[in-house]
Design an enzyme around this catalytic site. Structure first.
Site, short mmCIF file in Angstrom:
data_model
loop_
_atom_site.label_atom_id
_atom_site.label_comp_id
_atom_site.label_asym_id
_atom_site.label_seq_id
_atom_site.Cartn_x
_atom_site.Cartn_y
_atom_site.Cartn_z
N ASP A 181 43.85 68.41 -5.78
CA ASP A 181 44.20 68.99 -7.07
C ASP A 181 43.51 68.32 -8.25
O ASP A 181 43.20 68.97 -9.24
CB ASP A 181 45.72 69.04 -7.27
CG ASP A 181 46.42 67.72 -6.99
OD1 ASP A 181 45.75 66.70 -6.78
OD2 ASP A 181 47.67 67.72 -6.96
N ASP A 193 52.26 58.13 -8.80
CA ASP A 193 52.92 58.74 -7.64
C ASP A 193 53.21 57.81 -6.47
O ASP A 193 54.21 57.98 -5.81
CB ASP A 193 52.12 59.93 -7.11
CG ASP A 193 52.08 61.07 -8.11
OD1 ASP A 193 53.03 61.19 -8.91
OD2 ASP A 193 51.12 61.84 -8.10
#
Length: 894
Positions: free
Chosen positions: A78, A488
């Site tokens: 992404d 993350d």
């Protein structure tokens, strides 16, 4: 968890850190220019670039196998570019590292297509955000050498590689019969687009009847969740065309719950909604089994990749038009949507699908061997909460995938995954399957055990794919060479850059680490801060980051912010989100508010005096001399007015501070203070700078080496200075740019020339210089094409495919004198031809090749080397050259 994936880039954008076009240098009236009597010269060094291995760390929404050539596969990410599978080493190689600063959005890949007619061709639909966060439009990148080099076709709209719905697809497809024809499904109501010249130009299919209408959250004023997800996949029925003629039947998926599937039976001339289709859901994937005449569709009530509460699987008979609900579980029993979908091309009756949004207790994978009539599961309950798994998992190559967790049943660690929208069975090997998750690529090579009653073995298949977003870096003078703060997955302590660490930072596990620091004179003391849904936002270590314990939050903290450790580790200053700047002695059992400094200021520490801390906010520099209790604003003016700033104090010298940052509409550059921020000097030759870091001094130098992500002499790049910024060396090249590199940079205090670069999606990049001793910034030499003295050549084919190859050449000066220019000649043994060569100029006549230095790499000291690479074509065989010469001097071949 991948739910916070967008935050790294979004917060950076909100702070104005990502410049989308070449900025102009702002006027500086209040700061004097340092060394204005010396021009800044730019030279280039020969660097070797690698990743500090983490292996994965991000969402992989797409995996694409070529349907014509065995072992040719690609993965898209992404925000971290695209990768090609290398079968010989079972690794991935990055293909978009050449994306530069001004086009950083093209590191987000929303779709990828591999040409089944000509496997050398691959296409990428690039663009990260459809809203204002990405200032640039999307593009179609096309390659005829498997991603070794690219051409670009700019689009008149944006693409969303990191937008909601990015796991649907593929939106980009090549006609399997007439491969000059491609289709692209666009977001944002831009419709369906077509190219008839192999991706060079594009036009809208104006008669396509539906541009989509689904948005994840219509109330989102940022435009991120309120964008129309548009056209989400294109699938050709290859049986309705012949070689060289356009395929007649094309299916297109639309983000519209009532009108999800359209079809053309006349090669795209006309389109109609497929009759009888289910409604109330979004079709994430449409995969065709042309052998049996079935189009399989995976449906979810949401666009993903995080959400989805209900779902179904359907099968459409292309000959009769009959629709059959083949869902493996009743709709009422789903708490997830379906997305991942694949057909076994060796046994087309075998179909697999994923419950992509089943977060708890785990994702689920379903398999049918009778075209969806019956299904089995990857795991099921034996007696709740106990599970019976059809698989085994070995994550020893990426041990952090356990997250250091010890869950209670029915949860297990490691998990089978989450956000499992990419699922593919190798079209040439029914035993091999790969699937993407929010953190890695998993795969198996004995998938047949699923059906035989045994267990199939799952393991990470992700080496070489590095997809972390990096917020901060530190390289202490002792202990581990690298500490990282990541989005993350928190961050890692690397004791060996070539090996995956055993675990990310734990106790606590931050979803995102925003800042970290160590005590300069006591590097065993380390502090990190970050984001966490619930729990503390600060942690401490007394063993150089090997083990951690949580601190206590002051009242009101909502996020990590920035943190600084005193030089001796006796105290800390923290500027968290949600409340003002705080200070503490010891390890944060209690905090006190700092005065004189605004909330959300960036904080750092002096690296010598433990009572001095620094801060910056909105153009003002702040100094504390009492351990962070009180700050005083410096009278200095002319510094950047915004908060797009990184600054650091030099180890070993009290009050020596460097500040980089700014924006195109104001002050932008690099500043230096030697009096603790009271006065600043602007380096006149640095047009823009976004990061600053320090490393081991060069041999004979009296000042530490500077590293910066900057624009100098009109060129954007990673720069090094060994003479306090008087001259600069660009140490990366156009093939190694990694998009946006504005978060952090640091040199290594123990290894001259080594630099660690933070990227936004390509992990931690580190570079080592061939100039191991160090020298000045350098100037452009006058080339002398035939140097005297001995030489050695290492020629290595790094990748090879049908009709093409890639090679690296290292030329070493093994003589006693320096070269100020070089010209290397050789003869190909089998008529190979160079297509593209980098880091040198070349000519080729027949099989004879001459490669010459370019302006910046002609100087090669005795004992040093220079490298260049190229792609080429071959037929029959691809033998290596056996003889190389510089002028009349033969080189040793190694």
């Amino acid at each position: 968890m991948r739910r916070t994936r967008i935050l790294t880039t979004v917060l950076a954008l909100a702070a104005g850190l990502l410049a989308g076009s070449p900025p102009a240098l702002g006027a500086e009236k209040a700061a004097k220019a340092e060394k204005t009597d010396r021009s800044v010269s730019i030279a280039a060094d020969t660097y070797t670039w690698k990743n500090a291995r983490i292996d994965g760390g991000g969402f992989v929404p797409g995996i694409v196998f070529n349907r014509k050539e065995r072992n040719l596969a690609y993965a898209r990410t992404d925000i971290g570019g695209a990768y090609r599978w290398v079968e010989a080493s079972k690794t991935w190689t990055p293909m978009l590292d050449s994306v530069g600063w001004d086009n950083w959005g093209h590191t987000g890949v929303v779709s990828l297509a591999s040409d089944s007619v000509d496997p050398n061709k691959v296409y990428v639909a690039a663009g990260t955000y459809t809203n204002s966060w990405d200032p640039g439009n999307g593009a179609i990148l096309r390659s005829s050498d498997r991603g070794a080099s690219w051409q670009k076709a700019n689009l008149p709209f944006k693409l969303g590689g990191n937008m909601p719905g990015r796991g649907m697809g593929e939106r980009l497809a090549v006609d399997p019969n007439r491969n000059s024809v491609l289709y692209l499904g666009a977001p944002s109501g831009k419709g369906l687009w077509r190219s008839t010249d192999s991706g060079a130009t594009w036009s809208q299919v104006t008669n396509f009847p539906n541009v989509g209408n689904y948005v994840a959250d219509p109330s989102d004023t940022s435009g991120y969740s309120s964008d129309n997800q548009g056209i989400v996949w294109v699938t050709f029925d290859e049986t309705t065309g012949t070689s060289g003629n356009a395929t007649r039947t094309i299916y297109v998926g639309v983000a519209d719950k009532d009108n999800a599937v359209y079809r053309s039976t006349d090669a795209g001339a006309t389109w109609s909604r497929v009759a009888g289709q289910p409604t109330g859901y979004l079709a994430h994937k449409g995969v065709l089994d042309a052998t049996n005449g079935y189009l399989y569709l995976s449906y979810s009530d949401k666009g993903g990749p995080y959400d989805g509460g209900k779902g179904q699987l359907w099968r459409y008979a292309t000959a009769t038009g009959a629709w059959t609900n083949i869902s493996p579980v009743a709709e009422a029993d789903t708490y997830y949507g379906f997305s991942g979908l694949t057909v076994d091309r060796q046994d087309p009756g075998t179909v697999m699908a994923t419950a992509y949004s089943s977060w708890w207790p785990d994702t689920q994978i379903f398999r049918s061997t009778d075209s969806g009539a019956t299904w089995t599961k990857a795991w099921d309950y034996s007696s709740y909460p106990n599970r019976s798994n059809r698989y085994t998992m070995d994550v020893s190559s990426s041990p952090w995938l356990t997250w250091g967790a010890n869950p209670s049943p029915p949860e297990q660690t490691p998990k089978l995954g989450w956000m499992t929208e990419a699922l593919e069975i190798d079209p040439f090997n029914s035993q091999r399957m790969m699937y993407g998750t929010g953190a890695t690529i998993y795969g198996t090579e004995n998938l047949g055990n699923w059906d035989s009653g045994g267990q199939f073995a799952i393991k990470p298949m992700v080496q070489g794919l590095e997809e972390t977003a990096v917020n901060d870096l530190a390289s202490p003078p002792s202990g581990a060479p690298l500490l990282s703060a990541l989005g993350d997955i928190g961050g890692f302590r690397h004791t060996d850059l070539t090996k995956v660490p055993s675990m990310m930072f734990t106790q606590p596990n931050f979803t995102t680490t925003t800042s970290l620091d160590y005590a300069e004179s006591n590097p065993n003391t380390v502090v990190r801060v970050g984001n966490l849904d619930s729990g503390p936002h600060i942690a401490f270590s007394t063993d150089n980051g090997a083990n951690w314990f949580a601190g206590t939050d002051p009242s009101g903290v909502s996020g990590g912010g920035t943190v600084a450790a005193a030089s001796d580790g006796s105290r800390f200053v923290w500027s968290p989100a949600g409340t003002g700047v705080q200070y503490t002695t010891g390890f944060g059992n209690s905090w006190s508010a700092s005065s004189g400094i605004p909330a959300d200021a960036i904080v750092e520490s002096d690296r010598v005096d433990p009572r001095i801390f620094y801060g910056f906010k909105s153009g003002k520099f702040y100094v504390s001399t009492d351990g962070g209790a009180t700050f005083t604003a410096s009278n200095a003016t002319g510094l950047p007015s915004g908060d797009s700033v990184r600054f650091k104090a030099l180890p070993g010298v009290k009050g020596d501070v460097w500040l980089a940052g700014g924006a195109t509409d104001g002050s932008y550059g690099l500043w230096h203070s030697t009096d603790g921020g009271a006065t600043w000097s602007r380096l006149s030759g640095v047009e823009q700078a976004d990061t600053i870091g320090f490393g081991k001094a060069a041999t004979g130098a009296s000042y530490q080496t500077l590293y910066a992500s900057a624009r100098i002499g009109g060129v954007r790049g990673i720069f090094r200075s060994t003479d306090k910024g008087a001259t600069w060396t660009r140490i990366n090249d156009d093939a190694h740019q990694w998009g946006w590199t504005g978060a952090a940079i640091t040199g290594d205090p123990r290894v001259y020339g080594r630099v660690y670069v933070a990227t936004n999606g390509r992990g931690v990049i580190y570079g080592d210089s061939s100039d191991t001793g160090g020298g000045g910034g350098g100037t452009d030499p006058e080339p002398e094409p035939e140097p005297a003295g001995a030489c050695a050549v290492a020629y290595k084919v790094t990748n090879e495919w049908s009709g093409g190859f890639q090679a690296d050449v290292r030329l070493s000066n093994t003589g006693t004198g320096a070269w100020t220019g070089w010209s290397l000649g050789w003869t190909f043994p089998n008529g190979q031809s160079i297509s593209q060569l980098w880091n040198a100029d070349h000519t080729q006549s027949g099989s004879a090749v001459t490669a010459r230095n370019i302006s910046w790499n002609g100087n090669v000291a005795a004992g040093s080397s220079v490298s260049f690479g190229f792609t080429g074509s071959w037929s029959g065989t691809n033998g290596r050259p056996t003889a190389f010469k510089i002028g009349d001097q033969s080189c040793t071949v190694t």
